[in-house]
Design an enzyme around this catalytic site. Structure first.
Site, PDB file in Angstrom:
ATOM      1  N   GLU A 109      33.325  17.836  -5.518  1.00 16.58           N
ATOM      2  CA  GLU A 109      32.770  17.719  -6.828  1.00 16.58           C
ATOM      3  C   GLU A 109      31.738  19.241  -7.114  1.00 16.58           C
ATOM      4  O   GLU A 109      31.022  19.637  -6.063  1.00 16.58           O
ATOM      5  CB  GLU A 109      31.570  16.867  -6.939  1.00 16.58           C
ATOM      6  CG  GLU A 109      30.579  16.606  -8.080  1.00 16.58           C
ATOM      7  CD  GLU A 109      29.548  15.297  -7.860  1.00 16.58           C
ATOM      8  OE1 GLU A 109      29.405  14.978  -6.841  1.00 16.58           O
ATOM      9  OE2 GLU A 109      29.324  15.024  -9.132  1.00 16.58           O
ATOM     10  N   ARG A 118      36.609  13.667  -1.847  1.00 15.05           N
ATOM     11  CA  ARG A 118      36.139  13.831  -3.069  1.00 15.05           C
ATOM     12  C   ARG A 118      35.606  15.184  -3.177  1.00 15.05           C
ATOM     13  O   ARG A 118      35.164  15.538  -2.308  1.00 15.05           O
ATOM     14  CB  ARG A 118      34.951  12.929  -3.654  1.00 15.05           C
ATOM     15  CG  ARG A 118      34.536  13.405  -5.041  1.00 15.05           C
ATOM     16  CD  ARG A 118      33.716  12.137  -5.889  1.00 15.05           C
ATOM     17  NE  ARG A 118      32.446  11.798  -5.276  1.00 15.05           N
ATOM     18  CZ  ARG A 118      32.398  10.562  -4.188  1.00 15.05           C
ATOM     19  NH1 ARG A 118      33.084   9.885  -4.091  1.00 15.05           N
ATOM     20  NH2 ARG A 118      31.106  10.516  -3.572  1.00 15.05           N
ATOM     21  N   ASP A 127       0.846  -1.354   0.051  1.00 18.23           N
ATOM     22  CA  ASP A 127      -0.122   0.096  -0.167  1.00 18.23           C
ATOM     23  C   ASP A 127       0.815   1.192  -0.079  1.00 18.23           C
ATOM     24  O   ASP A 127       0.289   2.443  -0.033  1.00 18.23           O
ATOM     25  CB  ASP A 127      -1.067   0.095   1.083  1.00 18.23           C
ATOM     26  CG  ASP A 127      -2.291  -0.813   0.929  1.00 18.23           C
ATOM     27  OD1 ASP A 127      -2.298  -1.323  -0.020  1.00 18.23           O
ATOM     28  OD2 ASP A 127      -2.911  -1.107   1.878  1.00 18.23           O
ATOM     29  N   ASP A 151      24.535  18.383  -8.176  1.00 17.02           N
ATOM     30  CA  ASP A 151      25.369  17.202  -7.932  1.00 17.02           C
ATOM     31  C   ASP A 151      26.681  17.675  -7.054  1.00 17.02           C
ATOM     32  O   ASP A 151      27.607  18.204  -7.999  1.00 17.02           O
ATOM     33  CB  ASP A 151      25.655  16.453  -9.105  1.00 17.02           C
ATOM     34  CG  ASP A 151      26.276  15.041  -8.686  1.00 17.02           C
ATOM     35  OD1 ASP A 151      26.527  14.743  -7.395  1.00 17.02           O
ATOM     36  OD2 ASP A 151      26.649  14.374  -9.596  1.00 17.02           O
ATOM     37  N   HIS A 196      37.204   6.137 -10.149  1.00 18.11           N
ATOM     38  CA  HIS A 196      36.104   6.564 -11.015  1.00 18.11           C
ATOM     39  C   HIS A 196      36.424   7.416 -12.055  1.00 18.11           C
ATOM     40  O   HIS A 196      37.446   8.036 -11.914  1.00 18.11           O
ATOM     41  CB  HIS A 196      34.934   6.912 -10.047  1.00 18.11           C
ATOM     42  CG  HIS A 196      35.274   8.228  -9.197  1.00 18.11           C
ATOM     43  ND1 HIS A 196      35.291   9.155  -9.570  1.00 18.11           N
ATOM     44  CD2 HIS A 196      35.239   7.961  -7.725  1.00 18.11           C
ATOM     45  CE1 HIS A 196      35.629  10.088  -8.468  1.00 18.11           C
ATOM     46  NE2 HIS A 196      35.760   9.556  -7.495  1.00 18.11           N
ATOM     47  N   GLU A 211      34.779  15.984 -10.655  1.00 20.57           N
ATOM     48  CA  GLU A 211      34.628  15.035  -9.258  1.00 20.57           C
ATOM     49  C   GLU A 211      35.998  14.368  -8.903  1.00 20.57           C
ATOM     50  O   GLU A 211      35.482  13.039  -8.852  1.00 20.57           O
ATOM     51  CB  GLU A 211      33.293  14.572  -9.303  1.00 20.57           C
ATOM     52  CG  GLU A 211      32.708  13.554 -10.490  1.00 20.57           C
ATOM     53  CD  GLU A 211      31.607  13.089  -9.789  1.00 20.57           C
ATOM     54  OE1 GLU A 211      31.429  12.386  -8.882  1.00 20.57           O
ATOM     55  OE2 GLU A 211      30.695  13.063 -10.684  1.00 20.57           O
ATOM     56  N   ASP A 215      28.287  13.525  -0.265  1.00 22.41           N
ATOM     57  CA  ASP A 215      27.685  13.594  -1.768  1.00 22.41           C
ATOM     58  C   ASP A 215      26.298  13.694  -1.802  1.00 22.41           C
ATOM     59  O   ASP A 215      25.610  12.836  -1.721  1.00 22.41           O
ATOM     60  CB  ASP A 215      28.436  12.496  -2.795  1.00 22.41           C
ATOM     61  CG  ASP A 215      27.956  12.664  -4.165  1.00 22.41           C
ATOM     62  OD1 ASP A 215      27.146  13.547  -4.668  1.00 22.41           O
ATOM     63  OD2 ASP A 215      28.839  11.992  -4.875  1.00 22.41           O
ATOM     64  N   HIS A 267      30.479  13.487 -15.305  1.00 24.15           N
ATOM     65  CA  HIS A 267      29.532  13.050 -16.259  1.00 24.15           C
ATOM     66  C   HIS A 267      28.413  14.083 -16.552  1.00 24.15           C
ATOM     67  O   HIS A 267      28.435  15.193 -16.111  1.00 24.15           O
ATOM     68  CB  HIS A 267      28.693  11.931 -15.519  1.00 24.15           C
ATOM     69  CG  HIS A 267      28.107  12.339 -14.049  1.00 24.15           C
ATOM     70  ND1 HIS A 267      26.990  13.004 -13.821  1.00 24.15           N
ATOM     71  CD2 HIS A 267      28.674  12.102 -13.002  1.00 24.15           C
ATOM     72  CE1 HIS A 267      27.089  13.258 -12.622  1.00 24.15           C
ATOM     73  NE2 HIS A 267      28.089  12.735 -12.150  1.00 24.15           N
ATOM     74  N   HIS A 274      29.657   4.298  -3.293  1.00 31.17           N
ATOM     75  CA  HIS A 274      27.985   4.449  -3.264  1.00 31.17           C
ATOM     76  C   HIS A 274      27.681   4.072  -1.535  1.00 31.17           C
ATOM     77  O   HIS A 274      26.618   3.589  -1.560  1.00 31.17           O
ATOM     78  CB  HIS A 274      27.730   3.754  -4.341  1.00 31.17           C
ATOM     79  CG  HIS A 274      27.780   4.178  -5.523  1.00 31.17           C
ATOM     80  ND1 HIS A 274      27.702   3.357  -6.779  1.00 31.17           N
ATOM     81  CD2 HIS A 274      28.324   5.473  -6.140  1.00 31.17           C
ATOM     82  CE1 HIS A 274      28.263   4.106  -7.891  1.00 31.17           C
ATOM     83  NE2 HIS A 274      28.230   5.099  -7.621  1.00 31.17           N
ATOM     84  N   TYR A 333      40.976   7.885  -2.529  1.00 32.80           N
ATOM     85  CA  TYR A 333      40.430   6.953  -1.583  1.00 32.80           C
ATOM     86  C   TYR A 333      41.510   6.068  -1.116  1.00 32.80           C
ATOM     87  O   TYR A 333      42.035   5.272  -1.860  1.00 32.80           O
ATOM     88  CB  TYR A 333      39.224   6.249  -2.157  1.00 32.80           C
ATOM     89  CG  TYR A 333      38.357   7.165  -2.829  1.00 32.80           C
ATOM     90  CD1 TYR A 333      37.235   7.933  -2.144  1.00 32.80           C
ATOM     91  CD2 TYR A 333      38.439   7.359  -4.054  1.00 32.80           C
ATOM     92  CE1 TYR A 333      36.424   8.922  -2.707  1.00 32.80           C
ATOM     93  CE2 TYR A 333      37.801   8.402  -4.899  1.00 32.80           C
ATOM     94  CZ  TYR A 333      36.652   8.902  -4.310  1.00 32.80           C
ATOM     95  OH  TYR A 333      35.873   9.801  -4.806  1.00 32.80           O
ATOM     96  N   HIS A 390      22.866  11.570 -13.658  1.00 34.12           N
ATOM     97  CA  HIS A 390      23.722  10.967 -14.728  1.00 34.12           C
ATOM     98  C   HIS A 390      22.849  11.261 -15.941  1.00 34.12           C
ATOM     99  O   HIS A 390      22.254  10.483 -16.538  1.00 34.12           O
ATOM    100  CB  HIS A 390      24.209   9.714 -14.641  1.00 34.12           C
ATOM    101  CG  HIS A 390      25.173   9.218 -13.365  1.00 34.12           C
ATOM    102  ND1 HIS A 390      25.253   7.977 -12.907  1.00 34.12           N
ATOM    103  CD2 HIS A 390      25.824  10.295 -12.611  1.00 34.12           C
ATOM    104  CE1 HIS A 390      26.293   8.242 -11.937  1.00 34.12           C
ATOM    105  NE2 HIS A 390      26.314   9.545 -11.612  1.00 34.12           N
TER     106      HIS A 390
END
Ligand code: GLY
Ligand code: MN
Ligand code: MN
Length: 437
Positions: free
Chosen positions: A406, A404, A38, A269, A348, A382, A258, A352, A241, A386, A359
């Protein structure tokens, strides 16, 4: 600032011109998504559908038909009918009249009539433009329509089926001044959220509590996050992520955020990395400045005529040099770049396309070659570093640091325009902002 129906109409005009005469384009929005019993996820219309219609309700299909050369094209909108009971439970619907009066459709039909009405529209058209491969169920319906039209005595089905993305994605890739204005608003709100996070963070706060500070600014401005927010303290920043956001933030660690919102269907972003206690340690400072140098040089490389991958190459070179200078890697910088040894610490890409989707759509290559930047394209820059917490190849003092930075960049005739400049990023600026709160 909001787009008007005239703006959406201009986009349909352009699409109609590009599909040529005697053709048809079918654009569906996405379905509502079930979350659990629901309860659905909050609905968000498909970007390309909204781009062409300004219509944000679920269960809708837009059809653009062109006829003989020189004739006006026609825009039909299939949507949910008005229904008093459903509207009491689930909210307002524009209905058939609204589709015409508010959303400028030439013709409007109940969505339940789609299978029936579409056959007449397909008959004797030369080409069908449709985004194949996005929704298997809808793909199957389209192929049934083609078969039905082919079996029809009144004519034949379109001879060619063409991927619609090629045209619409290219339109979406290059942003108009109004779209950039919307992205600037999204960026300003996101920058305010990051600034607040820098001001509110303190040791022992939970990552989700810091996320809530961002959500407060997004929500207060009528926005939602453009993607799942990452708030990673210490070594969680090394999980690219990471979205659990459920650990305490520790004194002496950095926190990587991020997170950014979308405004009127346009995304921003942003990533910032800052010390939980307001002061960078010497190791954090050293790595941070390498990433910042790489980011600033990559932003500067985001210029008309440069290949898409050039800012990445610029960033990689500076990051690799920095890693060698600080003793995390050894060897010849050019060789370490060539062999991609830097991927141990930077795994990475540097950016983008950004637009209605975080993206965003748009081809990155023309055949084998990277395409070049053109005015109106928006891209993120970005870079990051790491150092895995268990990386025994480096001195223990570097382990578990993830950074990072960005920003969102518009390619313009006057060079790179940074939409997200309202949130600070040098060590001095960050420490000063955090000290004064
Ligand atoms: N926030 C998603 C990305 O940076 O690509
Ligand atoms: Mn990004
Ligand atoms: Mn991001």
């Amino acid at each position: 600032m909001k787009l008007s129906q005239a703006d959406f109409k201009l986009r349909r005009d352009l699409l109609a011109q590009q599909i040529g005469s005697n053709s048809i384009a079918i654009i569906a929005t996405r379905a509502e998504m079930y979350r659990n019993r629901d309860a659905d996820y909050k609905y968000r219309a498909d970007s390309s559908f909204y781009y062409l219609t300004g219509f944000a309700e679920p269960e809708a299909v837009a059809v653009i038909e062109t006829f003989e050369e020189g004739e006006e094209y026609s825009y039909s909108l299939f949507c949910r009918e008005r229904n008093r009971e459903m509207e009491i439970w689930n909210g307002y619907r524009a209905g058939i009249d609204g589709a015409i009066e508010i959303y400028d459709a030439d013709e409007a039909y109940a969505i339940d009539l789609l299978d029936e009405e579409i056959i007449d529209k397909l008959l004797n058209k030369q080409r069908l433009y449709y985004r194949i491969g996005q929704n298997a169920e809808f793909d199957a319906r389209v192929s049934q329509w083609i078969q039905k039209a082919d079996a029809h005595r009144g004519g034949t089905a379109p001879a060619e089926v063409v991927q619609l993305d090629r045209i619409v994605d290219e339109m979406r890739l290059k942003k108009s001044a109004q779209e950039i204005e919307l992205m600037q608003i999204a960026s300003n709100i996101s920058a305010e959220a990051h600034t607040r996070a820098m001001q509110m963070v303190k040791p022992e706060m939970m990552e989700y509590a810091l996320e809530a500070e961002l959500n407060y600014i997004f929500g207060k401005n009528g926005c939602v996050p453009a993607y799942n927010s990452i708030v990673g303290g210490g070594e969680n920043a090394c999980i690219l992520h990471y979205v659990e956001n459920n650990q305490p933030l520790k004194d002496g660690d950095l926190v990587l955020i991020d997170a950014a919102c979308e405004y009127e269907f346009y995304a921003s972003d942003i990533t910032r990395t800052f010390p939980v206690n307001g002061k960078f340690s010497p190791e954090q400072k050293a790595l941070y400045n390498v990433v910042l140098d790489a980011q600033q040089a990559a932003i500067d490389a985001t210029r008309i005529g440069n290949p898409y991958k050039y800012p990445h190459e610029v960033a990689v070179k500076i990051l690799t040099q920095g890693l060698v200078d600080l003793g995390l890697m050894s060897g010849n910088v050019d060789e370490l770049v060539e062999s991609e040894a830097f991927r141990q610490f930077f795994m990475h890409g540097t950016g983008h396309w950004l637009g209605m989707d975080v993206h965003d759509v748009g081809a990155y290559k023309n055949g084998e070659d990277w395409r070049v930047y053109e005015a109106g394209m928006v891209v993120t820059v970005e870079p990051g570093l790491y150092v895995a917490p268990d990386d025994e190849t480096v001195d223990a003092k570097w382990r578990g640091i993830g950074i990072r930075i960005e920003d969102d960049i518009v390619v313009t005739e006057n060079g790179p325009l940074v939409l997200t400049k309202n949130v600070v990023k040098t060590i001095e600026e960050i420490e000063s902002l955090m000290a004064n709160h």
